[in-house]
Design an enzyme around this catalytic site. Structure first.
Site, PDB file in Angstrom:
ATOM      1  N   CYS A  52      41.773 -12.178 -16.635  1.00 48.74           N
ATOM      2  CA  CYS A  52      42.677 -11.200 -16.080  1.00 48.74           C
ATOM      3  C   CYS A  52      44.245 -11.592 -16.546  1.00 48.74           C
ATOM      4  O   CYS A  52      45.159 -11.056 -15.848  1.00 48.74           O
ATOM      5  CB  CYS A  52      42.611 -11.124 -14.692  1.00 48.74           C
ATOM      6  SG  CYS A  52      40.912  -9.920 -14.178  1.00 48.74           S
TER       7      CYS A  52
ATOM      8  N   GLU B 274      45.849 -14.057 -15.367  1.00 48.90           N
ATOM      9  CA  GLU B 274      46.928 -14.538 -14.204  1.00 48.90           C
ATOM     10  C   GLU B 274      47.246 -16.194 -14.382  1.00 48.90           C
ATOM     11  O   GLU B 274      47.846 -16.917 -13.933  1.00 48.90           O
ATOM     12  CB  GLU B 274      46.441 -14.062 -12.794  1.00 48.90           C
ATOM     13  CG  GLU B 274      45.196 -14.981 -12.696  1.00 48.90           C
ATOM     14  CD  GLU B 274      43.762 -14.128 -12.587  1.00 48.90           C
ATOM     15  OE1 GLU B 274      43.076 -14.258 -11.673  1.00 48.90           O
ATOM     16  OE2 GLU B 274      43.839 -13.210 -13.403  1.00 48.90           O
TER      17      GLU B 274
END
Length: 657
Positions: free
Chosen positions: A363, A365
């Site tokens: 994702c 991050e």
């Protein structure tokens, strides 16, 4: 192999005092989004206890607190550091109370696995959300990737394999290989198959007879076995990909992506288990950019969905490719971008601090080195009544993540990097709620102060434990089921609707399905999947602006602010744009913001009601009030015999049937 035969990594056990346990068990949790947050908890994270009864929220909190304190206690004992039982009991009591109130929570991985015998005996891999691997050594990377995916870790991979010294194996005299009924056995079979092409290894005839049949119960990690078919399919796919490469029918990028996507598809095993991947490639690599062109490569449709695909901008010249990247984004929503220059030069943007990471988790991050893992924790500011309460809760989340980083995994190559970086990610969810409630100026002030607190607490915890502080400490993760438990908007994203029907899909043979049907929760058969029921819950996502009311430009500005003021890792962000009014501006947005952020993906807004039984369906306030008034109460005392769906990250671990 039985779990009891494994080395015990955590032998020092911490247990909350009985008076704290009694206090927690007498309280009533306030789950978010009405009955939906509570149903999500029971479906996903409630486990069977050792006595056979089912966890309720207090039991899960107690298990997690006992687990994280046991990890820190074990480190102190191993390092011959003083452990003050009275101090830590008092600290754990306050931390457990804040967790019970959902002011902070571990990630889904931690909520499900922390404090289990599996973690105590097998190490901390299952507690980590994020991993990444360089594919230069194809078989070693595939081995690690499959192992970590089966432990529940999301894995990023690049396309660095150069295809050198690869040859068709001699298949005329295969060597028998009985695949052990364990995670290690599955992983070993994949490594051996790839090495028969890349390292001149023997050609094996795999025997699947020892693998337990589909539906068998698994003790240890938990869950149900999927049977040998997913592994057999993976072997056939890898053989076909490498045969095609050796015959010149495909090239390295395509072959690498096919192999790693197929590994992910095997772990998912027909939606029985979860898995996540990201593929990282060069903007100069035409093959990489075309990986999701299913009109050109229709055969990739069955595996290509396994990964998000992101281009890595490694040098200033790469930014000249933004117009071309924008065209791909407008066409199909991919690729995302990762600004490696900023990743390696800055912590928060403008704060120079070197980082050797060159990969990312699914994702985006967390930036990562090859074989590195990172664990996360999440804070929900809107659940904190006072500003100082928010700052105190940041301390608890930092404690959790910093403590998990003390625990070794079962992989030596991973431990070597973790002990050097101790990378963690303290995340915030409901950030859009904060923006609309507090305003940008006040939010900026709190983020700056909050970051200093997280960094200070991490340094103190590291000093007390005799380890280096974490190289990075903050992030904004996308969140998901965890934010649903707390009832806040996910990560930094704005809610799709204020009032909505939130749908939940569960298998017809699951314990949660029986309870929801018995309670009379509105439901209907899943139109896409057999033996599955779809339940409907009305939810109110508060006064925060709907995503369609926030321009893509403002979303980018919000992302840049969070990268500047809060996240020294990265910010997981999908910028949604209006395909009619904003698509022509995508290149302009990227040109403006790509130089000052670390990562982003973009997607067009989809039409409401674009397909049946969507996860979210917008409704009017009148319809919401009507459906909420008709919602029955659910008696969760009837819920039993479930180990949560997160167990299905790994349905073939080494354990007793």
């Amino acid at each position: 192999m039985q779990d009891s035969e494994n080395e015990i990594m955590i032998s020092e056990r911490f247990e909350l005092k009985q008076q704290i346990i009694d206090m927690l068990q007498q309280r009533t949790p306030a789950f978010g989004f009405g009955g939906f947050g509570e149903a999500t908890y029971y479906r996903t994270y409630s486990r069977r206890k050792e006595d056979g009864s089912q966890e309720h929220w207090a039991d899960t909190v107690i298990r997690v607190m006992n687990g994280v304190m046991s990890v820190r206690k074990q480190h102190y004992v191993n390092s011959r550091l003083h452990w003050d039982e009275g101090y830590w009991q008092a600290y754990a009591a306050e931390m457990a109370s804040a967790m019970f109130e959902m002011k902070w929570l571990p990630p889904g991985r931690g909520l499900w696995a922390m404090g289990t015998e599996y973690v105590y005996t097998r190490g901390g891999a299952a507690l980590n959300n994020c991993g990444a691997v360089d594919t230069a050594d194809l078989s070693a990377a595939a081995d690690w990737t499959m192992d970590m995916l089966m432990c529940g870790v999301g894995v990023g991979f690049n396309t660095a394999w150069d295809g050198a010294n690869v040859a068709l194996p001699d298949k005329s005299r295969p060597v028998p290989f009985v695949i052990p009924d364990s995670r290690e056995g599955w992983v070993a079979s994949v490594r051996l198959l790839i090495e028969s092409y890349t390292k001149g290894g023997a050609w094996f005839k795999f025997d699947y007879d020892s693998i337990r049949p589909a539906g068998s119960s698994i003790k240890g990690f938990g869950g149900t076995a999927s049977g040998p078919e997913p592994l057999s399919t993976l072997h056939r796919r890898i053989e076909s990909y490498l045969d095609a490469y050796c015959s010149g029918e495909t090239e390295t990028t395509r072959c690498t992506a096919d192999i790693f996507n197929a590994i992910g598809a095997c772990v998912v095993a027909g939606n029985v288990r979860r898995s996540a991947e990201i593929a990282l490639g060069s903007a100069d690599d035409g093959s990489f950019l075309e990986l999701k062109d299913y009109e050109r490569y229709p055969e990739r449709a069955e595996i290509g969905w396994m990964s998000n695909n992101t281009v890595v901008l490694e040098k200033t010249e790469d930014f000249a490719k933004l117009p071309m990247i924008a065209k791909h984004i407008i066409a199909n929503g991919e690729p995302g971008i990762m600004n490696l220059i900023n990743v390696q030069k800055y912590a928060r943007y403008g704060k120079e601090s070197d980082d050797q990471a060159w990969l990312a988790n699914p994702c985006s991050e967390i930036p990562l080195e090859s074989y590195e893992l990172c664990n996360l924790a999440e804070v929900f500011p809107s659940r904190c009544a006072e500003e100082n309460d928010f700052f105190k809760v940041l301390e608890y989340a930092t404690f959790y993540a910093s403590t998990v980083a003390l625990m070794p995994t079962h992989r030596s190559e991973t431990n070597a990097i973790v002990v050097r970086n101790r990378r963690i990610g303290v995340s915030l969810s409901g950030v859009a709620d904060m923006l609309d409630d507090l305003g940008a100026t006040e939010l900026t002030r709190r983020l700056r102060k909050g970051y200093k607190i997280v960094r200070s607490i991490n340094r103190k915890l590291a000093s007390d434990a005799g380890v280096p502080p974490s190289i990075r400490v903050t992030t904004i993760k996308p969140s998901g089921t965890i934010s649903q438990l707390a009832g806040v908007s996910s990560g930094m994203h704005f809610p799709t609707f204020q009032y909505a029907l939130r749908r939940m899909r569960v298998g017809n043979d699951s314990a949660v399905c029986r309870v929801l049907k018995a309670a009379g929760i509105p439901h209907e058969p899943d139109v896409y999947s057999e033996n599955t029921t779809v339940f409907e819950f009305p939810i109110d996502q508060g006064k925060t602006r709907k995503a369609t009311e926030v321009s893509a430009w403002e979303q980018f500005a919000f992302l840049a602010m969070l990268q500047r003021e809060w996240s020294d890792n990265m910010v997981s962000c999908t910028v949604y744009f209006d395909p009619e009014s904003e698509a022509h501006q995508v290149e302009h947005m990227l040109a403006q913001f790509a130089p000052v952020i670390k990562s982003v993906s973009m997607l067009p807004h989809s039409e409401t009601g674009a397909y049946k039984q969507m996860p979210y369906e917008g409704i009017s306030k009148e319809t919401y009030d009507e459906k909420l008034a008709a919602m029955p109460r659910i008696d969760w005392r009837l819920f039993s015999d479930s180990d949560g769906i997160e167990s299905r990250f790994c349905s073939n671990d080494s354990c007793e049937i």
